[in-house]
Design an enzyme around this catalytic site. Structure first.
Site, PDB file in Angstrom:
ATOM      1  N   TYR A   1       0.851  -1.194   0.000  1.00 64.73           N
ATOM      2  CA  TYR A   1       0.000   0.000   0.000  1.00 64.73           C
ATOM      3  C   TYR A   1       0.886   1.243   0.000  1.00 64.73           C
ATOM      4  O   TYR A   1       1.771   1.382   0.840  1.00 64.73           O
ATOM      5  CB  TYR A   1      -0.896  -0.034   1.239  1.00 64.73           C
ATOM      6  CG  TYR A   1      -2.025   0.976   1.282  1.00 64.73           C
ATOM      7  CD1 TYR A   1      -2.213   1.928   0.289  1.00 64.73           C
ATOM      8  CD2 TYR A   1      -2.922   0.969   2.347  1.00 64.73           C
ATOM      9  CE1 TYR A   1      -3.261   2.832   0.346  1.00 64.73           C
ATOM     10  CE2 TYR A   1      -3.980   1.871   2.425  1.00 64.73           C
ATOM     11  CZ  TYR A   1      -4.137   2.811   1.424  1.00 64.73           C
ATOM     12  OH  TYR A   1      -5.167   3.719   1.493  1.00 64.73           O
ATOM     13  N   CYS A   2       0.646   2.145  -0.946  1.00 64.20           N
ATOM     14  CA  CYS A   2       1.350   3.430  -1.024  1.00 64.20           C
ATOM     15  C   CYS A   2       2.861   3.202  -1.061  1.00 64.20           C
ATOM     16  O   CYS A   2       3.343   2.421  -1.875  1.00 64.20           O
ATOM     17  CB  CYS A   2       0.918   4.329   0.141  1.00 64.20           C
ATOM     18  SG  CYS A   2       1.493   6.036   0.027  1.00 64.20           S
ATOM     19  N   VAL A   3       3.626   3.855  -0.167  1.00 62.28           N
ATOM     20  CA  VAL A   3       5.079   3.693  -0.210  1.00 62.28           C
ATOM     21  C   VAL A   3       5.484   2.272   0.169  1.00 62.28           C
ATOM     22  O   VAL A   3       6.564   1.804  -0.203  1.00 62.28           O
ATOM     23  CB  VAL A   3       5.774   4.734   0.687  1.00 62.28           C
ATOM     24  CG1 VAL A   3       5.488   4.483   2.158  1.00 62.28           C
ATOM     25  CG2 VAL A   3       7.278   4.766   0.452  1.00 62.28           C
TER      26      VAL A   3
END
Length: 609
Positions: free
Chosen positions: A346-348
């Site tokens: 998720y995301c970074v």
């Protein structure tokens, strides 16, 4: 006689309207004002003491200097030609004259609309006095035309490169949000009335909260967005049953209790971002992706990152991959005997997973059989407003500041993210908390948003430089453990989710990233934004998602061919991942035959910055 009564009635109504802007008890008002100033003094003392003790330090003047430099470039275009400068000034003067003429008409005519109306969706100017009262109406309209004029100056400056124009737009928007008359006591009719009605008690409460929030932020303002007293991690938030089955200096690995008799043979490993805590995926039972995935028959493992301090200063992306992702894979193999897993980032956390997959491909490590990326960027060409904070000068200043303490303070990163949506995440809370004196309501999502984490120096520096500044990851220039990373070596199936209104990982950026992987990519675009578009359980029947052909060409072209589907993308993902391998085994209990280290959600997640 009737005319006299009507006139007196109008006069009484006018008097009533005027009276609302005067203190009911001047003596009590003066006492409360003195008490509010005393609380403001406490806030200032907390700010000063934190800097004198070294507990908090101002990073540098680099962001301010960058804003001044950017505005200088805009000014250079308009001031270098007297005709252009006169044209810009005349345009603004004409707008003000339009407001003035409109005000004159409204004195003698009824039902005259504003010269410069606010958008119906602009929550700042909903109070009737913004339109009814001549003073506040003029303030509102003068602000709106000036803000639009400033934005037009940026768009009309032909000498700007795209990066500078992007920065200028962002800085103008930040200043416009900050200088709104709705943010100040004497220029906001609603605030003014409430202050007079309570004889200033709202200011006493507000300044007390300001002092508390600066003390909580250890010298920096830790803006409260939710009533934190109503939440406790592990009790009414992050409550899906599970165990911590492994731990090292960087992560805890959680395994969740099964709710089905059978489970899919391939376990699911979730790699959350370390910039926020993992329980965004487990806010409450109704909105928990983790709980839902368990209910579908997945054996779910989650990495919970430590909230780093000076001990973790030198840990870079190589360490986060080795002691995070690889450690979790080793743990899963020991717990289940499985050497093939499905991974989700998720995301970074997804960006780290992508880098880890490229590194593992170079080393022949094939334990991850499929990867799901949620709002993840691997190419940062169109990375959005966060790029404003990233240039060589700002990164050098940030590196120097992080070297002193070994990490970036959580408040600073949280503020940067809030600035991306300042009109929603900063100024409404400043007004509500510190001027109206009203504590925010309890809201689990905003509680999570405020439960921010510190960022280890080496890790954060690598991320900013190799992703945002130099875009090395997608271009085959990033190096980890002595090996150059190539995303095209990642030939496993990919599920790549973007969200349409994402302000952190723009959909255009996520879509572009699809082309760099070497294997098949299933691209899905969900409605809403970075959080709501991801945390969207099927039972809520909200938003929609688009699925379509291979993610090639431009996003708009893909959208023209894509199919819109009502509701959550979660079942679509489940269909995709079970289509790769749906073999089942007996459901696995966490820490079977061993003593668990702790109950989920573990110890690391409870450490507040």
């Amino acid at each position: 006689m009737a005319h006299e009564k009507q006139t007196n009635g109008a006069e009484n109504q006018a008097d009533s309207t005027v009276e609302q802007y005067f203190a009911k008890d001047p003596q009590r008002f003066a006492q409360n004002l003195a008490q509010a100033l005393e609380e403001l003094g406490k806030a200032a003392a907390s700010w000063r003491q934190a800097r004198e003790s070294g507990e908090s330090t101002d990073i540098s003047a680099a962001p301010l200097a960058d804003m001044v430099k950017t505005f200088s470039r805009v000014s250079e275009y308009w001031l270098s030609d007297p005709a252009r400068a006169l044209e810009a000034q005349t345009r603004l003067f004409g707008e003000f004259m339009g407001i003035w003429a409109n005000a004159i008409r409204r004195m003698s005519e009824d039902n005259i609309a504003d010269y410069a109306p606010a958008s119906e969706r602009d929550k700042r100017f909903q109070d009737p006095e913004w339109g009814r009262n001549a003073f506040f109406s003029f303030l509102k309209q003068a602000y709106l035309v000036t803000a639009r004029w400033a934005a037009d100056l940026v768009d009309g400056a032909d000498n700007l490169d795209e990066a500078t124009r992007h920065k200028a737009r962002f800085y103008v928007e930040q200043m416009s949000q900050a200088l709104s008359p709705s943010n100040f006591l004497l220029t906001n009719p609603e605030l003014y009335r409430e202050t007079m009605a309570s004889d200033g008690e709202n200011l006493v409460r507000g300044m007390r909260m300001l002092a508390e929030d600066i003390a909580a932020g250890k010298g920096d303002l830790k803006l409260r967005q939710s009533d934190a007293s109503k939440f406790k991690v592990g009790e009414n938030i992050a409550t899906t049953p599970g165990k911590v089955i492994a731990r090292n200096r960087l992560v805890e690995v959680l395994q969740y209790e099964p709710t089905t008799k059978k489970a899919f043979k391939r376990p699911l490993l979730i790699v959350p971002p370390w910039i926020n805590k993992f329980y965004i995926l487990d806010l409450n039972p109704k909105r928990s992706f983790i709980r839902w995935a368990v209910e579908q028959g997945h054996t779910v493992f989650v990495i919970s990152w430590i909230n780093p301090d000076e001990r973790h200063a030198c840990l870079d992306w190589g360490d986060y991959i080795d002691e995070g992702i690889r450690f979790a894979l080793d743990t899963i193999e020991q717990a289940t005997g499985e050497k093939q897993v499905n991974a989700m980032g998720y995301c970074v956390g997804g960006t780290l997973l992508a880098a880890g997959l490229a590194l593992m491909a170079a080393e022949g490590d094939r334990r991850i059989a499929s990867a799901t990326f949620l709002t993840t960027q691997v190419d940062f060409t169109f990375a959005g407003d966060l790029k404003v904070f990233v240039d060589e000068e700002q990164i050098k200043a940030l590196d120097a500041a992080m070297r002193e303490r070994g990490f970036l303070d959580a408040t600073r990163m949280a503020t940067a993210f809030n600035m991306l949506r300042a009109g929603d995440l900063i100024w409404p809370y400043v007004v509500n908390n510190y001027l109206r004196g009203q504590a925010p309501l309890p809201f689990d999502l905003l509680y999570w948003n405020s439960d921010s984490t510190r960022l280890a120096a080496a890790n954060h520096s690598y991320y900013l430089r190799n992703c945002y500044l130099e875009n090395n990851l997608s271009q085959g220039r990033a190096v980890l453990r002595g090996k150059t990373l190539h995303l095209e070596d990642v030939d496993i199936p990919i599920f790549n989710l973007a969200t349409r209104e994402d302000h952190i990982a723009p959909a255009k950026s996520v879509f572009l990233g699809s082309r760099f992987f070497g294997g098949p990519v299933e691209f899905v675009l969900a409605g809403s934004g970075h959080i709501a578009g991801v945390i969207n359980p099927p039972e809520m029947k909200k938003y929609q998602f688009w699925s379509g052909p291979k993610p090639e060409g431009e996003l708009d072209d893909w959208m023209a061919q894509a199919k819109e589907n009502a509701g959550s993308w979660w079942p679509r993902w489940h269909e995709w991942i079970t289509g790769l391998d749906n073999e089942e085994v007996k459901a696995r209990k966490p820490a079977k035959g061993k003593k668990a280290l702790a109950d989920a959600p573990g110890d690391y997640v409870r450490t507040r910055a």
